[in-house]
Design a protein around this motif. Sequence first.
Motif, PDB file in Angstrom:
ATOM      1  N   GLU A  23       0.846  -1.198   0.000  1.00  0.00           N
ATOM      2  CA  GLU A  23       0.000   0.000   0.000  1.00  0.00           C
ATOM      3  C   GLU A  23       0.879   1.245   0.000  1.00  0.00           C
ATOM      4  OE1 GLU A  23      -3.137   0.260   2.874  1.00  0.00           O
ATOM      5  OE2 GLU A  23      -3.300  -1.918   2.973  1.00  0.00           O
ATOM      6  N   LEU A  70       0.736   4.055   1.665  1.00  0.00           N
ATOM      7  CA  LEU A  70       1.106   4.561   2.986  1.00  0.00           C
ATOM      8  C   LEU A  70       2.234   3.737   3.592  1.00  0.00           C
ATOM      9  CD1 LEU A  70       0.789   6.558   5.286  1.00  0.00           C
ATOM     10  CD2 LEU A  70      -1.078   5.124   6.176  1.00  0.00           C
ATOM     11  N   GLN A  71       2.144   2.421   3.455  1.00  0.00           N
ATOM     12  CA  GLN A  71       3.208   1.561   3.958  1.00  0.00           C
ATOM     13  C   GLN A  71       4.515   1.809   3.215  1.00  0.00           C
ATOM     14  OE1 GLN A  71       2.938  -0.136   6.759  1.00  0.00           O
ATOM     15  NE2 GLN A  71       0.861   0.677   6.846  1.00  0.00           N
ATOM     16  N   ALA A 113       5.432   4.681   1.933  1.00  0.00           N
ATOM     17  CA  ALA A 113       5.946   5.960   2.439  1.00  0.00           C
ATOM     18  C   ALA A 113       6.622   5.783   3.796  1.00  0.00           C
ATOM     19  CB  ALA A 113       4.809   6.977   2.540  1.00  0.00           C
ATOM     20  N   LEU A 147       3.810  11.119   0.696  1.00  0.00           N
ATOM     21  CA  LEU A 147       2.832  11.428   1.749  1.00  0.00           C
ATOM     22  C   LEU A 147       1.988  12.654   1.399  1.00  0.00           C
ATOM     23  CD1 LEU A 147       5.051  10.608   4.819  1.00  0.00           C
ATOM     24  CD2 LEU A 147       2.865   9.503   4.262  1.00  0.00           C
ATOM     25  N   LEU A 170      -0.563  11.528  -1.007  1.00  0.00           N
ATOM     26  CA  LEU A 170      -1.609  10.771  -0.319  1.00  0.00           C
ATOM     27  C   LEU A 170      -2.534  11.697   0.470  1.00  0.00           C
ATOM     28  CD1 LEU A 170       0.471   7.725   0.971  1.00  0.00           C
ATOM     29  CD2 LEU A 170      -1.213   7.733  -0.881  1.00  0.00           C
ATOM     30  N   TYR A 171      -1.940  12.707   1.087  1.00  0.00           N
ATOM     31  CA  TYR A 171      -2.727  13.669   1.864  1.00  0.00           C
ATOM     32  C   TYR A 171      -3.712  14.421   0.967  1.00  0.00           C
ATOM     33  CZ  TYR A 171      -3.910  17.531   4.950  1.00  0.00           C
ATOM     34  OH  TYR A 171      -4.602  18.449   5.700  1.00  0.00           O
ATOM     35  N   ASP A 180      -7.693  11.261   6.595  1.00  0.00           N
ATOM     36  CA  ASP A 180      -7.025  10.092   7.170  1.00  0.00           C
ATOM     37  C   ASP A 180      -5.973  10.561   8.174  1.00  0.00           C
ATOM     38  OD1 ASP A 180      -5.317   7.909   7.753  1.00  0.00           O
ATOM     39  OD2 ASP A 180      -5.782   6.973   5.841  1.00  0.00           O
ATOM     40  N   HIS A 233      -3.869   8.921   9.894  1.00  0.00           N
ATOM     41  CA  HIS A 233      -2.595   8.201   9.794  1.00  0.00           C
ATOM     42  C   HIS A 233      -1.678   8.873   8.764  1.00  0.00           C
ATOM     43  CE1 HIS A 233      -4.537   5.151  12.189  1.00  0.00           C
ATOM     44  NE2 HIS A 233      -5.529   5.139  11.309  1.00  0.00           N
ATOM     45  N   ILE A 234      -2.263   9.318   7.677  1.00  0.00           N
ATOM     46  CA  ILE A 234      -1.494  10.026   6.655  1.00  0.00           C
ATOM     47  C   ILE A 234      -1.008  11.363   7.208  1.00  0.00           C
ATOM     48  CG2 ILE A 234      -1.597  11.164   4.396  1.00  0.00           C
ATOM     49  CD1 ILE A 234      -3.603   8.933   3.557  1.00  0.00           C
ATOM     50  N   GLN A 275       1.909  10.790   9.553  1.00  0.00           N
ATOM     51  CA  GLN A 275       3.146  10.481   8.829  1.00  0.00           C
ATOM     52  C   GLN A 275       3.697  11.729   8.129  1.00  0.00           C
ATOM     53  OE1 GLN A 275       4.971   7.719   9.039  1.00  0.00           O
ATOM     54  NE2 GLN A 275       3.467   6.869  10.456  1.00  0.00           N
ATOM     55  N   CYS A 276       2.809  12.593   7.632  1.00  0.00           N
ATOM     56  CA  CYS A 276       3.255  13.853   7.033  1.00  0.00           C
ATOM     57  C   CYS A 276       3.964  14.714   8.081  1.00  0.00           C
ATOM     58  CB  CYS A 276       2.069  14.628   6.453  1.00  0.00           C
ATOM     59  SG  CYS A 276       1.478  14.021   4.864  1.00  0.00           S
TER      60      CYS A 276
END
Length: 160
Positions: free
Chosen positions: A2, A4-5, A7, A23, A26-27, A33, A35-36, A39-40
């Motif tokens: 995936e 996110l994984q 990244a 990221l 994805l954001y 989300d 989780h994103i 991570q950002c």
Amino acid sequence: MEPLQQAILLRVNGHYQEARQLLLSLYEQDKDDPHISYQCAWVHDLLGMEKEAIPFYEHAINQGLSGQERRGALLGLGSTYRTIGEYHQSKKIFKQGMQEFPNANEFPVFLAMTLHNLGDNEKALKILLNKIVELTDDEGIQRYKKAIQFYADKLNEVWD
């Protein structure tokens, strides 16, 4: 794997710019989300982009991030506020972390750093002394545990 994984793997392996680009992409696709967002924030912190990390930390926390990620986000946000000189915000976040995660020893230690920045060195040292006594197995510290705890909040007292 995936995205996110992927990244996260890039971040873990030190490819911060690549992780950041993925990221941010994805954001843009899913701003809700947490989780994103977390991570950002994390990757921006690693890149020395503390001010850019803050909105991501706040968004992740406000979007309902939970568990260990929430714990990390609160610590990251409080620490980031401290590093940019926003000491009162830092103190507020670390106290929130202590309330939400009372067994997480990192929050009082980071709070002590912030208290030092705010000029409350006595309270900062008290917190650190009590954490040392609480967490160490060192025989010498344990032997003098009661004395350390007694003096922790009496550092400026002088007895005749």
